[in-house]
Design a protein around this motif. Structure first.
Motif, PDB file in Angstrom:
ATOM      1  N   ARG A 153     109.719  10.001 -34.036  1.00 44.89           N
ATOM      2  CA  ARG A 153     108.952  10.734 -33.012  1.00 44.89           C
ATOM      3  C   ARG A 153     109.468  10.404 -31.613  1.00 44.89           C
ATOM      4  NH1 ARG A 153     102.659  10.579 -32.860  1.00 44.89           N
ATOM      5  NH2 ARG A 153     103.185  11.980 -31.155  1.00 44.89           N
ATOM      6  N   VAL A 154     109.753   9.133 -31.379  1.00 47.47           N
ATOM      7  CA  VAL A 154     110.253   8.701 -30.060  1.00 47.47           C
ATOM      8  C   VAL A 154     111.585   9.403 -29.756  1.00 47.47           C
ATOM      9  CG1 VAL A 154     111.223   6.734 -28.793  1.00 47.47           C
ATOM     10  CG2 VAL A 154     109.037   6.494 -29.979  1.00 47.47           C
ATOM     11  N   VAL A 155     112.477   9.465 -30.757  1.00 48.78           N
ATOM     12  CA  VAL A 155     113.783  10.113 -30.572  1.00 48.78           C
ATOM     13  C   VAL A 155     113.611  11.602 -30.309  1.00 48.78           C
ATOM     14  CG1 VAL A 155     115.947  10.728 -31.737  1.00 48.78           C
ATOM     15  CG2 VAL A 155     115.053   8.406 -31.928  1.00 48.78           C
ATOM     16  N   GLN A 156     112.723  12.237 -31.080  1.00 51.05           N
ATOM     17  CA  GLN A 156     112.558  13.694 -31.005  1.00 51.05           C
ATOM     18  C   GLN A 156     111.736  14.157 -29.804  1.00 51.05           C
ATOM     19  OE1 GLN A 156     110.859  14.521 -34.845  1.00 51.05           O
ATOM     20  NE2 GLN A 156     112.805  14.264 -35.929  1.00 51.05           N
ATOM     21  N   GLU A 157     110.745  13.358 -29.394  1.00 52.91           N
ATOM     22  CA  GLU A 157     109.776  13.819 -28.390  1.00 52.91           C
ATOM     23  C   GLU A 157     109.977  13.248 -26.989  1.00 52.91           C
ATOM     24  OE1 GLU A 157     105.763  13.309 -29.864  1.00 52.91           O
ATOM     25  OE2 GLU A 157     106.423  13.731 -31.917  1.00 52.91           O
ATOM     26  N   THR A 158     110.879  12.264 -26.846  1.00 52.70           N
ATOM     27  CA  THR A 158     111.066  11.633 -25.530  1.00 52.70           C
ATOM     28  C   THR A 158     112.556  11.502 -25.191  1.00 52.70           C
ATOM     29  OG1 THR A 158     111.288   9.300 -26.191  1.00 52.70           O
ATOM     30  CG2 THR A 158     109.054  10.186 -26.094  1.00 52.70           C
ATOM     31  N   ALA A 159     112.828  11.096 -23.938  1.00 52.04           N
ATOM     32  CA  ALA A 159     114.211  10.852 -23.500  1.00 52.04           C
ATOM     33  C   ALA A 159     114.534   9.361 -23.571  1.00 52.04           C
ATOM     34  CB  ALA A 159     114.388  11.360 -22.067  1.00 52.04           C
ATOM     35  N   PHE A 160     113.703   8.618 -24.314  1.00 50.17           N
ATOM     36  CA  PHE A 160     113.793   7.157 -24.317  1.00 50.17           C
ATOM     37  C   PHE A 160     115.101   6.634 -24.897  1.00 50.17           C
ATOM     38  CE2 PHE A 160     112.431   2.899 -25.990  1.00 50.17           C
ATOM     39  CZ  PHE A 160     112.184   2.327 -24.758  1.00 50.17           C
ATOM     40  N   ARG A 161     115.695   7.363 -25.849  1.00 51.32           N
ATOM     41  CA  ARG A 161     116.925   6.904 -26.485  1.00 51.32           C
ATOM     42  C   ARG A 161     118.154   7.683 -26.004  1.00 51.32           C
ATOM     43  NH1 ARG A 161     115.402   4.400 -31.373  1.00 51.32           N
ATOM     44  NH2 ARG A 161     114.180   2.595 -30.732  1.00 51.32           N
ATOM     45  N   ASP A 162     117.986   8.505 -24.983  1.00 49.45           N
ATOM     46  CA  ASP A 162     119.108   9.320 -24.515  1.00 49.45           C
ATOM     47  C   ASP A 162     120.127   8.483 -23.756  1.00 49.45           C
ATOM     48  OD1 ASP A 162     117.657  11.342 -25.561  1.00 49.45           O
ATOM     49  OD2 ASP A 162     117.228  12.373 -23.686  1.00 49.45           O
ATOM     50  N   GLY A 163     121.414   8.719 -23.999  1.00 48.86           N
ATOM     51  CA  GLY A 163     122.472   8.104 -23.212  1.00 48.86           C
ATOM     52  C   GLY A 163     122.617   6.609 -23.373  1.00 48.86           C
ATOM     53  N   ALA A 164     123.528   6.041 -22.596  1.00 42.46           N
ATOM     54  CA  ALA A 164     123.834   4.608 -22.673  1.00 42.46           C
ATOM     55  C   ALA A 164     123.215   3.877 -21.489  1.00 42.46           C
ATOM     56  CB  ALA A 164     125.336   4.416 -22.662  1.00 42.46           C
ATOM     57  N   ALA A 165     122.396   2.859 -21.788  1.00 39.88           N
ATOM     58  CA  ALA A 165     121.697   2.150 -20.716  1.00 39.88           C
ATOM     59  C   ALA A 165     122.216   0.737 -20.502  1.00 39.88           C
ATOM     60  CB  ALA A 165     120.199   2.111 -21.016  1.00 39.88           C
ATOM     61  N   SER A 166     123.288   0.346 -21.182  1.00 37.85           N
ATOM     62  CA  SER A 166     123.906  -0.951 -20.912  1.00 37.85           C
ATOM     63  C   SER A 166     125.354  -0.701 -20.556  1.00 37.85           C
ATOM     64  CB  SER A 166     123.818  -1.871 -22.131  1.00 37.85           C
ATOM     65  OG  SER A 166     124.687  -1.434 -23.145  1.00 37.85           O
ATOM     66  N   VAL A 167     125.930  -1.572 -19.732  1.00 38.52           N
ATOM     67  CA  VAL A 167     127.320  -1.411 -19.305  1.00 38.52           C
ATOM     68  C   VAL A 167     128.246  -1.388 -20.521  1.00 38.52           C
ATOM     69  CG1 VAL A 167     129.229  -2.533 -18.096  1.00 38.52           C
ATOM     70  CG2 VAL A 167     126.994  -2.393 -17.017  1.00 38.52           C
ATOM     71  N   SER A 168     128.007  -2.308 -21.467  1.00 34.21           N
ATOM     72  CA  SER A 168     128.886  -2.395 -22.636  1.00 34.21           C
ATOM     73  C   SER A 168     128.806  -1.136 -23.498  1.00 34.21           C
ATOM     74  CB  SER A 168     128.553  -3.636 -23.465  1.00 34.21           C
ATOM     75  OG  SER A 168     127.199  -3.625 -23.833  1.00 34.21           O
ATOM     76  N   TYR A 169     127.581  -0.649 -23.737  1.00 29.81           N
ATOM     77  CA  TYR A 169     127.461   0.546 -24.566  1.00 29.81           C
ATOM     78  C   TYR A 169     127.969   1.773 -23.817  1.00 29.81           C
ATOM     79  CZ  TYR A 169     125.932   3.789 -28.086  1.00 29.81           C
ATOM     80  OH  TYR A 169     125.931   4.760 -29.051  1.00 29.81           O
ATOM     81  N   ALA A 170     127.713   1.813 -22.487  1.00 28.32           N
ATOM     82  CA  ALA A 170     128.220   2.932 -21.681  1.00 28.32           C
ATOM     83  C   ALA A 170     129.740   2.962 -21.718  1.00 28.32           C
ATOM     84  CB  ALA A 170     127.721   2.806 -20.244  1.00 28.32           C
ATOM     85  N   ALA A 171     130.381   1.788 -21.718  1.00 34.05           N
ATOM     86  CA  ALA A 171     131.844   1.703 -21.792  1.00 34.05           C
ATOM     87  C   ALA A 171     132.343   2.267 -23.116  1.00 34.05           C
ATOM     88  CB  ALA A 171     132.294   0.256 -21.636  1.00 34.05           C
ATOM     89  N   VAL A 172     131.674   1.913 -24.199  1.00 30.24           N
ATOM     90  CA  VAL A 172     132.063   2.409 -25.525  1.00 30.24           C
ATOM     91  C   VAL A 172     131.857   3.920 -25.616  1.00 30.24           C
ATOM     92  CG1 VAL A 172     131.524   2.301 -27.993  1.00 30.24           C
ATOM     93  CG2 VAL A 172     131.684   0.193 -26.657  1.00 30.24           C
ATOM     94  N   GLU A 173     130.754   4.390 -25.037  1.00 34.48           N
ATOM     95  CA  GLU A 173     130.475   5.828 -25.034  1.00 34.48           C
ATOM     96  C   GLU A 173     131.548   6.583 -24.244  1.00 34.48           C
ATOM     97  OE1 GLU A 173     126.908   7.503 -22.979  1.00 34.48           O
ATOM     98  OE2 GLU A 173     126.152   7.709 -25.015  1.00 34.48           O
ATOM     99  N   LEU A 174     131.985   5.996 -23.124  1.00 35.65           N
ATOM    100  CA  LEU A 174     133.043   6.586 -22.304  1.00 35.65           C
ATOM    101  C   LEU A 174     134.357   6.654 -23.088  1.00 35.65           C
ATOM    102  CD1 LEU A 174     134.173   7.447 -19.427  1.00 35.65           C
ATOM    103  CD2 LEU A 174     134.733   5.036 -19.143  1.00 35.65           C
ATOM    104  N   ILE A 175     134.693   5.564 -23.769  1.00 39.99           N
ATOM    105  CA  ILE A 175     135.925   5.520 -24.574  1.00 39.99           C
ATOM    106  C   ILE A 175     135.891   6.594 -25.658  1.00 39.99           C
ATOM    107  CG2 ILE A 175     137.258   4.120 -26.214  1.00 39.99           C
ATOM    108  CD1 ILE A 175     136.281   1.644 -24.520  1.00 39.99           C
ATOM    109  N   GLU A 176     134.734   6.716 -26.312  1.00 41.94           N
ATOM    110  CA  GLU A 176     134.585   7.730 -27.362  1.00 41.94           C
ATOM    111  C   GLU A 176     134.829   9.130 -26.803  1.00 41.94           C
ATOM    112  OE1 GLU A 176     131.404   8.770 -30.896  1.00 41.94           O
ATOM    113  OE2 GLU A 176     130.611   8.209 -28.935  1.00 41.94           O
ATOM    114  N   GLU A 177     134.272   9.380 -25.624  1.00 36.56           N
ATOM    115  CA  GLU A 177     134.397  10.686 -24.979  1.00 36.56           C
ATOM    116  C   GLU A 177     135.855  10.985 -24.619  1.00 36.56           C
ATOM    117  OE1 GLU A 177     132.930  12.250 -20.683  1.00 36.56           O
ATOM    118  OE2 GLU A 177     131.417  11.120 -21.817  1.00 36.56           O
TER     119      GLU A 177
END
Length: 422
Positions: A153-177
């Motif tokens: 429900r949290v994933v489907q109904e909110t923006a709580f899990r959207d995007g990368a909120a840590s530098v390390s995960y944001a870096a990995v997300e950038l590399i993937e992109e």
């Protein structure tokens, strides 16, 4: 009578990393602890969660076993003065607060990076470990599945899990992109300090990548490589690794830039080479972008992306807390029903016993047809007799008066005596 659900928590909120490292439990230690809790204390519903940020034990028992459990953890970790660490543990003996805490941890509300995506998988693994050792009864099964449904429900109904909120995960997300069009991108991670280590762990989200680790302390790289299944090279071979890598992530400590424009000029860049500088101070010279085929991102670029996501997540927190409260309320309705179920079953069994005894007493000479008619009538009568106390018990649940009603019905029908007789 149901046992209270309780929790013991040691987390980044009340314990520094030096303490968390001492207390942290691996899979083998968790399995051993689950077995001991079952054998020593007959604990049924138990969940043990251990990550880099927290070590927690959730259990259902009539007694507060927190000190005994902490001593068992000490025994597993060979920490003989574990009692001196008691101040770092948060003990939760209130049933509802322990359940709320598990919900918040599972959703990522208690994570260092709010909304951390890894925590839900870590909780699932903890639940699987409990189930494997037969340490999950109806209560824990229902609780965990309620948590998993809440997470959806949290994933489907909110923006709580959207995007990368840590530098390390944001870096990995950038590399993937940026490597989406590269088959099996070769990634070199230099430096395994706090951020580098976190990046290495997040690289599991890039299953197609060929990851190589290097660190000035080679042993640390070897240990992490063995844990995550990555290739490891000595730090003195780093220049050759830079030449062959598609992506270079630098998280090393250096007073002067380690990767310079002059170095970049010497590289044979066939299409592109992505450099990600997570060091503070920076370890990659900014002018390397002048070299054709070089792309450079630094910690500020990535941090701004992570900060924007974090703000979005924080704005969603009230919505997430509201979903959690709804789920806990539904779970408690079920929990209350579970509380009265044994009494309802005892009452049904007691009345059924009386019915059968009377049938045997008076229908010894009855024909098969007569017996069937009277059997049907008496069953119908029994169901009508039991209907009122069952309705009253369920109504008492809604008013938080279940225990009182259970006592009244148990005394009225002498259910404890009937139970002992069986």
């Amino acid at each position: 009578m149901q046992h209270k659900f309780r929790a013991i928590s040691l987390s980044y909120k009340n314990a520094p990393v030096e303490i968390r490292e001492i207390i942290a439990l691996d899979n083998k230690a968790i399995q051993s602890l689950l077995i001991k809790l079952k054998e020593f204390f007959n604990v049924k519903d138990t969940l043990i969660l251990s990550t880099c940020n927290r070590t927690e034990v959730y259990y259902a028992h009539e007694l507060d076993l927190s000190v005994e459990i902490i001593k068992l953890i000490g025994s597993e970790k060979c920490v003989h003065d574990i009692v001196s660490y008691l101040e770092f543990f948060n003990i939760i003996n209130d049933d509802k607060k322990a359940i709320q805490h598990l919900f918040k941890v599972s959703m990522g509300l208690e994570a260092q990076v709010v909304g951390d995506m890894q925590i839900s998988n870590q909780v699932k693994r903890a639940y699987q470990a409990a189930a494997d050792e037969e340490m999950a009864g109806p209560f824990l099964h229902r609780l965990m599945h309620t948590i998993f449904f809440t997470n959806k429900r949290v994933v489907q109904e909110t923006a709580f899990r959207d995007g990368a909120a840590s530098v390390s995960y944001a870096a990995v997300e950038l590399i993937e992109e940026l490597t989406s069009n590269t088959r099996n991108p070769r990634i070199l991670l230099m430096g395994l300090g706090e951020i580098g280590e976190d990046v290495a762990k997040n690289m599991v989200y890039l299953p197609e990548a060929e990851v190589t680790l290097t660190n000035r302390t080679f042993e640390k790289a070897q240990n992490m490589g063995a844990e995550l299944g990555y290739k490891v090279i000595p730090f003195e071979d780093v220049y050759e690794a830079i030449e062959s890598a598609d992506v270079i992530v630098s998280s090393i400590s250096a007073k002067e830039p380690f990767i310079t424009k002059e170095l970049a000029k010497k590289l044979d860049i066939k299409s592109y080479k992505l450099f990600v500088d997570l060091s503070v101070p920076r370890s990659i010279e900014t002018t390397i972008e002048d070299v054709p085929g070089v792309l450079l991102y630094n910690v500020d670029n990535i941090q701004s992306k992570a900060t924007a996501t974090l703000e979005k997540r924080l704005a969603s927190v009230p919505q997430v807390e509201n979903i959690i409260e709804q789920s806990i309320e539904e779970f408690y309705d079920w929990k209350k029903e579970m509380m009265v179920s044994p009494t309802i079953n005892k009452l049904k069994n007691a009345l059924e016993q009386i019915r059968k005894e009377e049938l045997e007493r008076y229908l010894k000479n009855a024909s098969e047809k007569e017996y069937a008619i009277i059997d049907k009538i008496t069953k119908s009568m029994m169901q009508k007799v039991i209907k009122v106390p069952v309705v009253q018990l369920r109504a008492a649940c809604k008013k938080d008066q279940a225990e009182e009603m259970i006592d009244i019905i148990s005394d009225l029908f002498d259910l404890e005596k009937v139970n002992i007789k069986h």
